[in-house]
Design a protein around this motif. Structure first.
Motif, mmCIF file in Angstrom:
data_model
loop_
_atom_site.group_PDB
_atom_site.id
_atom_site.type_symbol
_atom_site.label_atom_id
_atom_site.label_comp_id
_atom_site.label_asym_id
_atom_site.label_seq_id
_atom_site.Cartn_x
_atom_site.Cartn_y
_atom_site.Cartn_z
ATOM 1 N N MET A 82 58.764 14.002 47.568
ATOM 2 C CA MET A 82 59.250 14.263 48.925
ATOM 3 C C MET A 82 60.753 14.044 49.037
ATOM 4 S SD MET A 82 56.724 15.531 50.368
ATOM 5 C CE MET A 82 57.613 15.763 51.930
ATOM 6 N N GLN A 83 61.295 13.114 48.286
ATOM 7 C CA GLN A 83 62.744 12.921 48.297
ATOM 8 C C GLN A 83 63.454 14.161 47.766
ATOM 9 O OE1 GLN A 83 63.361 9.351 46.012
ATOM 10 N NE2 GLN A 83 62.404 8.026 47.565
ATOM 11 N N LEU A 84 62.878 14.760 46.739
ATOM 12 C CA LEU A 84 63.470 15.971 46.187
ATOM 13 C C LEU A 84 63.367 17.132 47.174
ATOM 14 C CD1 LEU A 84 63.076 17.014 42.495
ATOM 15 C CD2 LEU A 84 63.164 18.728 44.291
ATOM 16 N N VAL A 85 62.204 17.242 47.857
ATOM 17 C CA VAL A 85 62.021 18.282 48.875
ATOM 18 C C VAL A 85 63.052 18.123 49.993
ATOM 19 C CG1 VAL A 85 60.466 19.061 50.727
ATOM 20 C CG2 VAL A 85 59.583 18.713 48.410
ATOM 21 N N ASP A 86 63.203 16.906 50.477
ATOM 22 C CA ASP A 86 64.152 16.657 51.566
ATOM 23 C C ASP A 86 65.581 16.972 51.126
ATOM 24 O OD1 ASP A 86 62.097 15.861 53.220
ATOM 25 O OD2 ASP A 86 62.358 13.721 52.808
ATOM 26 N N LYS A 87 65.907 16.642 49.886
ATOM 27 C CA LYS A 87 67.233 16.928 49.355
ATOM 28 C C LYS A 87 67.482 18.436 49.326
ATOM 29 C CE LYS A 87 69.880 16.530 45.030
ATOM 30 N NZ LYS A 87 69.824 16.049 43.618
ATOM 31 N N VAL A 115 56.178 19.597 60.115
ATOM 32 C CA VAL A 115 55.712 19.099 61.409
ATOM 33 C C VAL A 115 56.804 19.409 62.438
ATOM 34 C CG1 VAL A 115 54.884 17.109 62.710
ATOM 35 C CG2 VAL A 115 54.446 17.259 60.241
ATOM 36 N N PRO A 116 56.641 20.489 63.216
ATOM 37 C CA PRO A 116 57.727 20.912 64.123
ATOM 38 C C PRO A 116 58.147 19.828 65.106
ATOM 39 C CG PRO A 116 56.056 22.626 63.926
ATOM 40 C CD PRO A 116 55.503 21.415 63.257
ATOM 41 N N ALA A 117 57.186 19.080 65.628
ATOM 42 C CA ALA A 117 57.516 18.074 66.642
ATOM 43 C C ALA A 117 58.411 16.978 66.074
ATOM 44 C CB ALA A 117 56.239 17.464 67.209
ATOM 45 N N GLU A 118 58.267 16.727 64.781
ATOM 46 C CA GLU A 118 59.059 15.672 64.149
ATOM 47 C C GLU A 118 60.226 16.215 63.330
ATOM 48 O OE1 GLU A 118 56.524 12.999 61.983
ATOM 49 O OE2 GLU A 118 54.884 13.223 63.427
ATOM 50 N N LYS A 119 60.262 17.555 63.206
ATOM 51 C CA LYS A 119 61.318 18.232 62.439
ATOM 52 C C LYS A 119 61.471 17.637 61.039
ATOM 53 C CE LYS A 119 63.990 19.918 66.381
ATOM 54 N NZ LYS A 119 63.377 21.253 66.227
ATOM 55 N N LYS A 120 60.345 17.521 60.369
ATOM 56 C CA LYS A 120 60.394 17.003 58.998
ATOM 57 C C LYS A 120 59.177 17.494 58.220
ATOM 58 C CE LYS A 120 57.833 12.648 59.525
ATOM 59 N NZ LYS A 120 57.871 11.190 59.308
ATOM 60 N N PHE A 121 59.300 17.412 56.895
ATOM 61 C CA PHE A 121 58.183 17.716 56.022
ATOM 62 C C PHE A 121 57.382 16.442 55.747
ATOM 63 C CE2 PHE A 121 60.959 21.281 54.832
ATOM 64 C CZ PHE A 121 60.046 22.326 54.894
ATOM 65 N N VAL A 122 56.071 16.597 55.619
ATOM 66 C CA VAL A 122 55.216 15.500 55.169
ATOM 67 C C VAL A 122 54.447 15.987 53.953
ATOM 68 C CG1 VAL A 122 54.989 14.470 57.462
ATOM 69 C CG2 VAL A 122 53.329 16.208 56.729
ATOM 70 N N TYR A 123 53.998 15.043 53.137
ATOM 71 C CA TYR A 123 53.155 15.446 52.011
ATOM 72 C C TYR A 123 51.768 15.747 52.555
ATOM 73 C CZ TYR A 123 51.046 16.119 47.558
ATOM 74 O OH TYR A 123 50.389 16.715 46.510
ATOM 75 N N THR A 124 51.319 16.969 52.375
ATOM 76 C CA THR A 124 50.112 17.472 53.051
ATOM 77 C C THR A 124 48.916 16.567 52.849
ATOM 78 O OG1 THR A 124 50.902 19.752 52.828
ATOM 79 C CG2 THR A 124 48.543 19.429 53.212
ATOM 80 N N GLY A 125 48.592 16.285 51.590
ATOM 81 C CA GLY A 125 47.367 15.559 51.291
ATOM 82 C C GLY A 125 47.383 14.100 51.696
#
Length: 545
Positions: A530-535, A258-268
């Motif tokens: 998501m914690q692993l993705v962010d890491k 999500v570019p506006a939030e500069k973070k990943f979200v879980y899609t589903g």
């Protein structure tokens, strides 16, 4: 357009996404001693050079056998390729329907051909830790045409998207100079004219048009779709999801940037995904969309369109010309069908097509030990990445399959047809000659990619080209240990998303249960995922950003 594999986007796994990373270093320079691997290679080979091996060579290649143009050993493509390069390709043919499975089996057994095309990222991730495929980023110095296009087209973000945790990438990308969106809605414009409606420009206007069609023809489902197998709503959710700022259908990925939030979200579990489902649920609930759209065969969907039971369907340039219009011409010659520019949704006026949409090439590690390794990499560079090789793969032989007019523009010769450009031609460029073949005709500059487009398709592309290319998300390369962990989580998560995507759309589960559904995903390790993705994302940024 080449008919791209409809299964490719079902390959999304937790791996690397497309990326825009400015701070990454230049590609590693190949420094391994290749003195014993130069047999047949050209001593001097650079941009603009025709590759011709200094001795006859042969290389095995995994061949994705497309049912629309089944493999023939006497194609002009094979003999002319050998004439120009002194290389004979030995195709290991695998049916399109089984390509990914058979590819995995061959690689796992150590029996894969040396060259493995038609590989869509992140499929290569599964073969990295075993050492079965080559870290191709180590050998880019052998590929001057590829390196030249990386620089000229500013392709570093897409390359960064392919990098593994070791900083290397293992897939040679298919490269298009500009994004080319092919799929969208195909609509009966004669029905729009009858109702006094303009071609819809937004998804809200699509809803209004379907509403008007239903009011005029209450016994129809105005929208009855195809490509629901094996992925329900595969094509529709792909481009509709992009309009809502998410990844869905063929392009489902576990994460969305999500570019506006500069973070990943879980899609589903994202709000964007929920809004997309709410839109489709509204269409089904109001009788504007056939509930069988997500499970029926393609033939059933085509038949409904041809018989006037529906007026809207997902499509691309080829299906419009080769299927829908001929179908309708037999039942309703006055009907008019148009592929409309992708309707605009909450994500704004974007072009969601990636510049790597034509897939890429893996190289078997066995190739590195061959005395002909350098020659093979030069050959791949010429065929898949040089202007001359790309033109050859698409158009064939000048004077035989194509000719140029006074301005240099290419055109098919009088007796050759493809994608309906020369319907009087008795010979087919793909079926009879082997050119314009999705195994070899990868990417290219904008002029070449668009050179088969009809004036109608060019109008569509001009609208799409004026839109902002979709942002390429940053990467989060996983270590082998991390990949093994997420592999245990991915299938249960995706299966639950897929199942509930369909039940939410069809109203079998009310959207008031969305929070409960998200809780169910969390019970399947969504938060840990998501914690692993962010890491991994943070780690890559610190090491490379």
């Amino acid at each position: 357009m080449l008919h791209r594999s409809w299964r490719r986007v079902a390959l999304a796994t937790a791996g690397l996404l497309a990326v825009s990373l400015v701070g990454c270093s230049e590609e590693p320079t190949e420094s391994t001693d290749l003195t014993e691997n130069r047999a047949g290679a050209m001593a001097e080979y650079g941009v603009g050079d025709q590759f011709t091996a200094t001795e006859p060579l042969s290389f095995s290649v995994l061949y994705n056998n497309h049912p629309n143009y089944p493999l023939k050993n006497d194609w002009l493509f094979w003999s002319e390729l050998t004439k120009r390069t002194n290389v004979t390709l030995e195709p290991v043919a695998v049916p399109l329907s089984d390509y990914e499975q058979k590819r995995s089996l061959l690689i796992g057994a150590g029996d894969a051909p040396l060259i493995i095309p038609k590989t869509y990222h992140p499929a290569e991730n599964a073969f990295v830790s075993s050492g079965a495929i080559l870290p191709v980023s180590d050998y880019l110095d052998l590929m001057p045409h590829l390196k030249d296009k990386i620089e000229k087209w500013h392709f570093h973000p897409e390359l960064d998207s392919l990098r593994q945790s070791d900083g290397k990438f293992y897939l040679l990308p298919g490269m298009e100079e500009k994004p080319t969106q092919d799929y969208s809605l195909v609509m009966r414009t004669d029905i729009l004219d009858e109702l006094g409606l303009a071609v819809p420009k937004t998804w809200d206007e699509v809803y209004a048009a379907l509403k008007a069609m239903k009011a005029k023809y209450p016994d129809t489902y105005p929208f009855s779709d195809r490509w629901g197998k094996p992925t329900p709503g595969g094509a529709l959710l792909n481009f509709l999801g992009a309009s809502f700022g998410t990844n869905a259908g063929w392009n489902y990925q576990h994460t969305t940037w999500v570019p506006a939030e500069k973070k990943f979200v879980y899609t589903g579990a994202s709000e964007q995904y929920r809004q997309m489902l709410a839109y489709l649920n509204k269409l089904v609930a109001e009788g504007l969309m056939d509930p069988e759209s997500f499970t029926q065969t393609d033939d059933a969907a085509r038949q409904k369109l041809a018989n006037g039971k529906s007026f809207v369907i997902s499509g691309n340039a080829q299906t419009l010309v080769n299927e829908y219009r001929p179908d309708l011409a037999r039942t309703n010659p006055a009907a008019k069908l148009v592929k409309i520019p992708l309707p605009v949704g909450p994500a704004g006026e974007i072009n969601p097509a990636p510049r790597t949409s034509s897939g890429g090439i893996m190289i078997s590690t066995k190739a590195r030990e061959s005395k002909n390794f350098v020659a093979m990499m030069q050959f791949i560079d010429w065929l898949w990445y040089s202007d001359a090789g790309q033109e050859f793969s698409r158009w064939g032989v000048e004077g035989t399959t194509f000719a140029r007019d006074g301005s240099g523009k290419r055109g098919l010769t009088g007796d050759v047809d493809v994608v309906g450009l020369n319907p009087k031609g008795s010979k087919h460029l793909q079926k009879d000659f082997g050119f314009y073949n999705g195994v070899f005709a990868y990417g290219g500059n904008l002029e070449l990619v668009q050179s088969f487009f009809s004036p109608e398709e060019m109008e569509f592309q001009q609208v799409m080209n004026a839109r902002t290319p979709i942002a390429v998300p940053p990467p989060y390369p996983l270590t082998d240990e991390e990949r093994e962990q997420v592999a245990l989580w991915e299938t249960p998560l995706k299966d639950h998303v897929t199942q509930n995507t369909l039940t939410f759309i069809l109203g079998q589960r009310p959207l008031t249960e969305w929070d409960a559904y998200v809780t169910e995903l969390k019970s399947k390790n969504l938060d840990a995922y998501m914690q692993l993705v962010d890491k991994a994302y943070d780690r890559f940024q610190k090491e490379n950003g």
